[in-house]
Design a protein around this motif. Sequence first.
Motif, PDB file in Angstrom:
ATOM      1  N   GLY A  30       0.807  -1.215   0.000  1.00 33.38           N
ATOM      2  CA  GLY A  30       0.000   0.000   0.000  1.00 33.38           C
ATOM      3  C   GLY A  30       0.841   1.268   0.000  1.00 33.38           C
ATOM      4  O   GLY A  30       2.082   1.223   0.045  1.00 33.38           O
ATOM      5  N   SER A  31       0.168   2.420   0.000  1.00 36.20           N
ATOM      6  CA  SER A  31       0.868   3.703  -0.129  1.00 36.20           C
ATOM      7  C   SER A  31       1.774   4.010   1.056  1.00 36.20           C
ATOM      8  O   SER A  31       2.792   4.687   0.910  1.00 36.20           O
ATOM      9  CB  SER A  31      -0.143   4.835  -0.317  1.00 36.20           C
ATOM     10  OG  SER A  31      -1.016   4.921   0.801  1.00 36.20           O
ATOM     11  N   GLY A  32       1.434   3.523   2.236  1.00 39.55           N
ATOM     12  CA  GLY A  32       2.239   3.813   3.417  1.00 39.55           C
ATOM     13  C   GLY A  32       3.570   3.108   3.454  1.00 39.55           C
ATOM     14  O   GLY A  32       4.426   3.440   4.286  1.00 39.55           O
ATOM     15  N   GLU A  33       3.774   2.161   2.553  1.00 40.34           N
ATOM     16  CA  GLU A  33       5.004   1.374   2.554  1.00 40.34           C
ATOM     17  C   GLU A  33       5.956   1.781   1.431  1.00 40.34           C
ATOM     18  O   GLU A  33       6.939   1.097   1.157  1.00 40.34           O
ATOM     19  CB  GLU A  33       4.684  -0.119   2.455  1.00 40.34           C
ATOM     20  CG  GLU A  33       3.979  -0.673   3.672  1.00 40.34           C
ATOM     21  CD  GLU A  33       2.508  -0.289   3.736  1.00 40.34           C
ATOM     22  OE1 GLU A  33       2.136   0.494   4.641  1.00 40.34           O
ATOM     23  OE2 GLU A  33       1.724  -0.756   2.885  1.00 40.34           O
ATOM     24  N   ARG A  34       5.667   2.886   0.773  1.00 37.71           N
ATOM     25  CA  ARG A  34       6.553   3.357  -0.289  1.00 37.71           C
ATOM     26  C   ARG A  34       7.894   3.826   0.279  1.00 37.71           C
ATOM     27  O   ARG A  34       7.993   4.206   1.436  1.00 37.71           O
ATOM     28  CB  ARG A  34       5.886   4.504  -1.062  1.00 37.71           C
ATOM     29  CG  ARG A  34       4.715   4.062  -1.903  1.00 37.71           C
ATOM     30  CD  ARG A  34       3.997   5.238  -2.541  1.00 37.71           C
ATOM     31  NE  ARG A  34       3.321   6.079  -1.543  1.00 37.71           N
ATOM     32  CZ  ARG A  34       2.530   7.102  -1.849  1.00 37.71           C
ATOM     33  NH1 ARG A  34       2.338   7.434  -3.117  1.00 37.71           N
ATOM     34  NH2 ARG A  34       1.949   7.794  -0.895  1.00 37.71           N
ATOM     35  N   THR A  37       4.955   7.899  -5.695  1.00 33.53           N
ATOM     36  CA  THR A  37       4.574   7.204  -6.924  1.00 33.53           C
ATOM     37  C   THR A  37       3.408   6.278  -6.605  1.00 33.53           C
ATOM     38  O   THR A  37       2.975   6.165  -5.457  1.00 33.53           O
ATOM     39  CB  THR A  37       5.737   6.383  -7.505  1.00 33.53           C
ATOM     40  OG1 THR A  37       6.048   5.282  -6.620  1.00 33.53           O
ATOM     41  CG2 THR A  37       6.985   7.243  -7.703  1.00 33.53           C
ATOM     42  N   ALA A  38       2.896   5.604  -7.623  1.00 33.82           N
ATOM     43  CA  ALA A  38       1.786   4.672  -7.434  1.00 33.82           C
ATOM     44  C   ALA A  38       1.985   3.480  -8.344  1.00 33.82           C
ATOM     45  O   ALA A  38       2.587   3.583  -9.420  1.00 33.82           O
ATOM     46  CB  ALA A  38       0.450   5.353  -7.745  1.00 33.82           C
ATOM     47  N   TRP A  39       1.458   2.328  -7.916  1.00 35.97           N
ATOM     48  CA  TRP A  39       1.609   1.117  -8.721  1.00 35.97           C
ATOM     49  C   TRP A  39       0.904   1.229 -10.072  1.00 35.97           C
ATOM     50  O   TRP A  39       1.218   0.486 -10.993  1.00 35.97           O
ATOM     51  CB  TRP A  39       1.068  -0.094  -7.960  1.00 35.97           C
ATOM     52  CG  TRP A  39       1.910  -0.550  -6.817  1.00 35.97           C
ATOM     53  CD1 TRP A  39       1.551  -0.634  -5.502  1.00 35.97           C
ATOM     54  CD2 TRP A  39       3.269  -1.006  -6.880  1.00 35.97           C
ATOM     55  NE1 TRP A  39       2.591  -1.105  -4.733  1.00 35.97           N
ATOM     56  CE2 TRP A  39       3.662  -1.338  -5.558  1.00 35.97           C
ATOM     57  CE3 TRP A  39       4.195  -1.152  -7.904  1.00 35.97           C
ATOM     58  CZ2 TRP A  39       4.933  -1.817  -5.252  1.00 35.97           C
ATOM     59  CZ3 TRP A  39       5.470  -1.630  -7.603  1.00 35.97           C
ATOM     60  CH2 TRP A  39       5.826  -1.958  -6.290  1.00 35.97           C
ATOM     61  N   THR A  40      -0.040   2.145 -10.181  1.00 35.62           N
ATOM     62  CA  THR A  40      -0.706   2.323 -11.472  1.00 35.62           C
ATOM     63  C   THR A  40       0.111   3.196 -12.422  1.00 35.62           C
ATOM     64  O   THR A  40      -0.220   3.302 -13.605  1.00 35.62           O
ATOM     65  CB  THR A  40      -2.110   2.927 -11.286  1.00 35.62           C
ATOM     66  OG1 THR A  40      -2.010   4.105 -10.484  1.00 35.62           O
ATOM     67  CG2 THR A  40      -3.043   1.929 -10.602  1.00 35.62           C
ATOM     68  N   ASP A  41       1.181   3.835 -11.918  1.00 35.30           N
ATOM     69  CA  ASP A  41       2.105   4.552 -12.794  1.00 35.30           C
ATOM     70  C   ASP A  41       2.855   3.533 -13.651  1.00 35.30           C
ATOM     71  O   ASP A  41       3.248   2.467 -13.159  1.00 35.30           O
ATOM     72  CB  ASP A  41       3.131   5.352 -11.978  1.00 35.30           C
ATOM     73  CG  ASP A  41       2.506   6.453 -11.137  1.00 35.30           C
ATOM     74  OD1 ASP A  41       1.341   6.819 -11.409  1.00 35.30           O
ATOM     75  OD2 ASP A  41       3.191   6.944 -10.215  1.00 35.30           O
ATOM     76  N   LYS A  42       3.098   3.869 -14.892  1.00 38.00           N
ATOM     77  CA  LYS A  42       3.758   2.906 -15.780  1.00 38.00           C
ATOM     78  C   LYS A  42       5.134   2.482 -15.273  1.00 38.00           C
ATOM     79  O   LYS A  42       5.500   1.303 -15.339  1.00 38.00           O
ATOM     80  CB  LYS A  42       3.889   3.480 -17.187  1.00 38.00           C
ATOM     81  CG  LYS A  42       4.421   2.466 -18.204  1.00 38.00           C
ATOM     82  CD  LYS A  42       4.504   3.034 -19.587  1.00 38.00           C
ATOM     83  CE  LYS A  42       4.874   1.956 -20.603  1.00 38.00           C
ATOM     84  NZ  LYS A  42       6.151   1.259 -20.273  1.00 38.00           N
ATOM     85  N   SER A  57      -4.827  -2.083  -0.977  1.00 38.26           N
ATOM     86  CA  SER A  57      -4.975  -0.636  -1.061  1.00 38.26           C
ATOM     87  C   SER A  57      -4.368  -0.119  -2.361  1.00 38.26           C
ATOM     88  O   SER A  57      -4.816  -0.488  -3.442  1.00 38.26           O
ATOM     89  CB  SER A  57      -4.354   0.017   0.178  1.00 38.26           C
ATOM     90  OG  SER A  57      -4.711   1.377   0.264  1.00 38.26           O
ATOM     91  N   MET A  58      -3.321   0.713  -2.315  1.00 37.34           N
ATOM     92  CA  MET A  58      -2.676   1.154  -3.540  1.00 37.34           C
ATOM     93  C   MET A  58      -2.238  -0.052  -4.376  1.00 37.34           C
ATOM     94  O   MET A  58      -2.299  -0.042  -5.605  1.00 37.34           O
ATOM     95  CB  MET A  58      -1.465   2.035  -3.228  1.00 37.34           C
ATOM     96  CG  MET A  58      -0.768   2.597  -4.463  1.00 37.34           C
ATOM     97  SD  MET A  58       0.713   3.579  -4.073  1.00 37.34           S
ATOM     98  CE  MET A  58       1.925   2.253  -3.825  1.00 37.34           C
ATOM     99  N   GLY A  59      -1.817  -1.094  -3.683  1.00 38.69           N
ATOM    100  CA  GLY A  59      -1.440  -2.323  -4.373  1.00 38.69           C
ATOM    101  C   GLY A  59      -2.627  -3.063  -4.947  1.00 38.69           C
ATOM    102  O   GLY A  59      -2.474  -3.854  -5.884  1.00 38.69           O
ATOM    103  N   GLN A  68      -6.575  11.218  -6.274  1.00 36.52           N
ATOM    104  CA  GLN A  68      -7.003  11.510  -7.635  1.00 36.52           C
ATOM    105  C   GLN A  68      -6.079  10.897  -8.679  1.00 36.52           C
ATOM    106  O   GLN A  68      -6.493  10.611  -9.794  1.00 36.52           O
ATOM    107  CB  GLN A  68      -7.083  13.034  -7.849  1.00 36.52           C
ATOM    108  CG  GLN A  68      -8.301  13.686  -7.225  1.00 36.52           C
ATOM    109  CD  GLN A  68      -9.597  13.318  -7.938  1.00 36.52           C
ATOM    110  OE1 GLN A  68      -9.626  13.162  -9.152  1.00 36.52           O
ATOM    111  NE2 GLN A  68     -10.665  13.182  -7.178  1.00 36.52           N
ATOM    112  N   ARG A  69      -4.815  10.684  -8.337  1.00 34.26           N
ATOM    113  CA  ARG A  69      -3.861  10.130  -9.311  1.00 34.26           C
ATOM    114  C   ARG A  69      -3.861   8.602  -9.304  1.00 34.26           C
ATOM    115  O   ARG A  69      -3.189   7.982 -10.126  1.00 34.26           O
ATOM    116  CB  ARG A  69      -2.448  10.631  -9.015  1.00 34.26           C
ATOM    117  CG  ARG A  69      -1.922  10.207  -7.655  1.00 34.26           C
ATOM    118  CD  ARG A  69      -0.480  10.618  -7.468  1.00 34.26           C
ATOM    119  NE  ARG A  69       0.387   9.943  -8.426  1.00 34.26           N
ATOM    120  CZ  ARG A  69       1.714  10.082  -8.431  1.00 34.26           C
ATOM    121  NH1 ARG A  69       2.297  10.877  -7.553  1.00 34.26           N
ATOM    122  NH2 ARG A  69       2.447   9.440  -9.306  1.00 34.26           N
TER     123      ARG A  69
END
Length: 253
Positions: free
Chosen positions: A57-61, A96-101, A131-133, A166-167
């Motif tokens: 998830g986002s907290g583990e970036r 960043t996000a996992w949905t980013d290329k 979550s983000m993942g 939103q991203r």
Amino acid sequence: MLRTLAFLTAMTAVGASSAPAQFVERSVDVAGKTYRYQVFVPADIKPHPAVVLFLHGSGERGSDNQKQMSQGLPPWLKQHMDFPAVVVMPQAPDDTAWTDKADADMAMAALEKSISEFHGDRKHLYLTGLSMGGFGSWQLAVDHPGTFAAAAIICGGVTPLEGEGQRLYVHGVPAGTDPSAWVAQKIGKLPVWIFHGGDDNVVPTEQSRKMNAALLARKAEVKYSEFPGVNHGSWEKAYATPDLWSWMFGHAR
């Protein structure tokens, strides 16, 4: 004792353990950047093991190659060192996000390198994220149809959230198209088990409900587990679901 298929159990239950299960650190170079990731290696690993890709998830970036071990599947693995599959655990960089290329490509590169190193069975590749993942898992399922034999997607979604969220959304959905229906169509015959907390105030539960409905409408193989009264941290109950891994490993591509 972890419930698994006989072919997976046989891979690890051979005599006394001469090579204990362990977590190892690895790195992969993608587009000129080096990314570190973790791999769980089963005890006495045999040729052609199943391979699981886990997206945090986002907290583990970050870049420490440690934070991604703090939530979800990695802590569960530490309590279940008899797990019979290789597990690949990349870490998305900050902001960043996992949905980013770039992140999606990195995750697939880490998976590919692990398949090569541990001689993984390409008919038994599995996908999971929280979550983000979870968003990232839907993205990878869309972008790589036919790669994974099954997926477990926890408190994720496909459409943007409010504020900073939103991203975070599945990329590629054509304008004017229902995102859930489009994702369901793109992932094809991938069996999916969706998990979500009934009182999630971070990623609305409706995201998973809509994906479940879209997959059911296509007569796809889908299971849906909603935990009443549970907020965003539904991954603990999800990974503790007794039949999860026997269901996952019961599918082959």
